[in-house]
Design a protein around this motif. Sequence first.
Motif, mmCIF file in Angstrom:
data_model
loop_
_atom_site.group_PDB
_atom_site.id
_atom_site.type_symbol
_atom_site.label_atom_id
_atom_site.label_comp_id
_atom_site.label_asym_id
_atom_site.label_seq_id
_atom_site.Cartn_x
_atom_site.Cartn_y
_atom_site.Cartn_z
ATOM 1 N N THR A 13 0.827 -1.209 0.000
ATOM 2 C CA THR A 13 0.000 0.000 0.000
ATOM 3 C C THR A 13 0.857 1.253 0.000
ATOM 4 O O THR A 13 0.591 2.215 -0.740
ATOM 5 C CB THR A 13 -0.940 0.002 1.220
ATOM 6 O OG1 THR A 13 -1.817 -1.124 1.137
ATOM 7 C CG2 THR A 13 -1.759 1.282 1.280
ATOM 8 N N GLU A 16 2.404 1.734 -3.461
ATOM 9 C CA GLU A 16 1.399 2.151 -4.439
ATOM 10 C C GLU A 16 1.020 3.621 -4.246
ATOM 11 O O GLU A 16 0.907 4.373 -5.228
ATOM 12 C CB GLU A 16 0.151 1.273 -4.309
ATOM 13 C CG GLU A 16 0.372 -0.156 -4.814
ATOM 14 C CD GLU A 16 -0.778 -1.073 -4.450
ATOM 15 O OE1 GLU A 16 -1.773 -0.580 -3.871
ATOM 16 O OE2 GLU A 16 -0.683 -2.282 -4.732
ATOM 17 N N GLN A 17 0.827 4.038 -3.000
ATOM 18 C CA GLN A 17 0.450 5.430 -2.740
ATOM 19 C C GLN A 17 1.560 6.390 -3.146
ATOM 20 O O GLN A 17 1.295 7.465 -3.690
ATOM 21 C CB GLN A 17 0.091 5.596 -1.266
ATOM 22 C CG GLN A 17 -1.209 4.902 -0.873
ATOM 23 C CD GLN A 17 -1.506 4.995 0.615
ATOM 24 O OE1 GLN A 17 -0.625 5.314 1.429
ATOM 25 N NE2 GLN A 17 -2.747 4.720 0.986
ATOM 26 N N GLN A 18 2.810 5.998 -2.873
ATOM 27 C CA GLN A 18 3.924 6.860 -3.247
ATOM 28 C C GLN A 18 4.064 6.963 -4.762
ATOM 29 O O GLN A 18 4.290 8.048 -5.312
ATOM 30 C CB GLN A 18 5.224 6.325 -2.637
ATOM 31 C CG GLN A 18 6.462 7.108 -3.023
ATOM 32 C CD GLN A 18 6.479 8.539 -2.522
ATOM 33 O OE1 GLN A 18 7.047 8.846 -1.503
ATOM 34 N NE2 GLN A 18 5.838 9.444 -3.273
ATOM 35 N N ASP A 20 1.754 6.653 -7.010
ATOM 36 C CA ASP A 20 0.643 7.446 -7.543
ATOM 37 C C ASP A 20 0.936 8.941 -7.454
ATOM 38 O O ASP A 20 0.454 9.727 -8.271
ATOM 39 C CB ASP A 20 -0.647 7.131 -6.771
ATOM 40 C CG ASP A 20 -1.249 5.797 -7.166
ATOM 41 O OD1 ASP A 20 -0.863 5.256 -8.222
ATOM 42 O OD2 ASP A 20 -2.104 5.288 -6.419
ATOM 43 N N ARG A 21 1.739 9.307 -6.484
ATOM 44 C CA ARG A 21 1.997 10.724 -6.216
ATOM 45 C C ARG A 21 3.253 11.246 -6.917
ATOM 46 O O ARG A 21 3.390 12.445 -7.134
ATOM 47 C CB ARG A 21 2.133 10.903 -4.700
ATOM 48 C CG ARG A 21 2.545 12.283 -4.248
ATOM 49 C CD ARG A 21 2.537 12.397 -2.746
ATOM 50 N NE ARG A 21 3.040 13.692 -2.318
ATOM 51 C CZ ARG A 21 2.912 14.180 -1.105
ATOM 52 N NH1 ARG A 21 2.279 13.479 -0.182
ATOM 53 N NH2 ARG A 21 3.407 15.367 -0.786
ATOM 54 N N HIS A 26 7.480 6.443 -10.045
ATOM 55 C CA HIS A 26 6.593 5.511 -10.741
ATOM 56 C C HIS A 26 7.288 4.943 -11.983
ATOM 57 O O HIS A 26 7.307 3.727 -12.209
ATOM 58 C CB HIS A 26 5.310 6.232 -11.134
ATOM 59 C CG HIS A 26 4.366 5.419 -11.965
ATOM 60 N ND1 HIS A 26 4.517 5.276 -13.333
ATOM 61 C CD2 HIS A 26 3.273 4.687 -11.622
ATOM 62 C CE1 HIS A 26 3.560 4.509 -13.800
ATOM 63 N NE2 HIS A 26 2.785 4.132 -12.786
ATOM 64 N N GLU A 83 7.289 15.547 -3.629
ATOM 65 C CA GLU A 83 6.417 14.388 -3.858
ATOM 66 C C GLU A 83 6.750 13.207 -2.948
ATOM 67 O O GLU A 83 5.957 12.271 -2.816
ATOM 68 C CB GLU A 83 6.544 13.918 -5.310
ATOM 69 C CG GLU A 83 6.122 14.949 -6.338
ATOM 70 C CD GLU A 83 7.277 15.831 -6.777
ATOM 71 O OE1 GLU A 83 7.137 16.504 -7.821
ATOM 72 O OE2 GLU A 83 8.318 15.841 -6.077
#
Length: 315
Positions: A13, A16-18, A20-21, A26, A83
């Motif tokens: 999680t 994934e959250q990092q 996305d930001r 990514h 970010e």
Amino acid sequence: MQPTLLTQEHINTMIEQQLDRWPEAHDNFFRLRDSDRRTLVWGDLRGAAQHNPARIRSTGAAVDSRSIAARPCFLCRSNRPAEQTSPEWLEGWELLVNPYPILPVHFTIVSTTHRPQDRIPLEMAAMAEAARDLVFFFNGAHAGASAPDHMHVQAVLKSELPLMRIAETNHPASRGGFMSSEEYGLDLPFHFISAVITPDNNGMRALARIPGAFGIDAESGQPDRGLVNAFFWIGDDGLLRVVIVPRKRHRPTCYSADGEARFVISPGAIDMTGLLVVPRREDFDRIDSEISRRIYSEVAFAGELPETIKSYYGL
């Protein structure tokens, strides 16, 4: 402050959250899917070379004192990208997703204060207890750290690193304390110290010796606490496991060689587990077990560990 327990679900999680930001992180994570690997075998250690162009930042980092003084510290909060999320995980330590990953799960755990990478931090034991799917590793200031001016460790899934399996298989839980890999009776490209830390006074005494770990500089012959790599994880037996790799050099001679003799390979902790990171395609296409074994022998102790190192651990 006790660190929050990190299950595999929490780890996924957070990544994934990092991602996305942070578009750059990514892209770097998803490029891993296309990175090439080649199996390499060094006797009883079976590993691989990984072509990873993004890691040239670390492999090629200038780590001399003048270069360090001339650049802002990229691990200090004030200099990190906006970010990058940075929750404080353990008191005094922030848990960050590494934006230039070697493996699909790759964290950097950074001291909240700017202090040098001058010893193996014992907080790694608490980190390992709180994240039992991970192995936490330390690059000494002269053994692969691209930020020797700021204390930090890193973490990946322990199942990814071949050397951890070798140590856990060959150092029995019944033998608490330290053991030299020379006693394993295996053909290895270099030797190291393994430890089983039992939850008693003997275990605590062994643990207390680890920050004093050192390598021996090949040029001066002097002990150097910066010439070590270290790994902490919880074994399948539930006990804290540690591997310490004493070093004699930061980089092999081929790093600064000319022409075809040059390989831009600068082994850090992950490389010393049998996963050799190769940023340049031309080097990846030529690397083989013989060349990489020579690299290991130049930065670590291939024949036997010096007596001064073994005696430090009572061996």
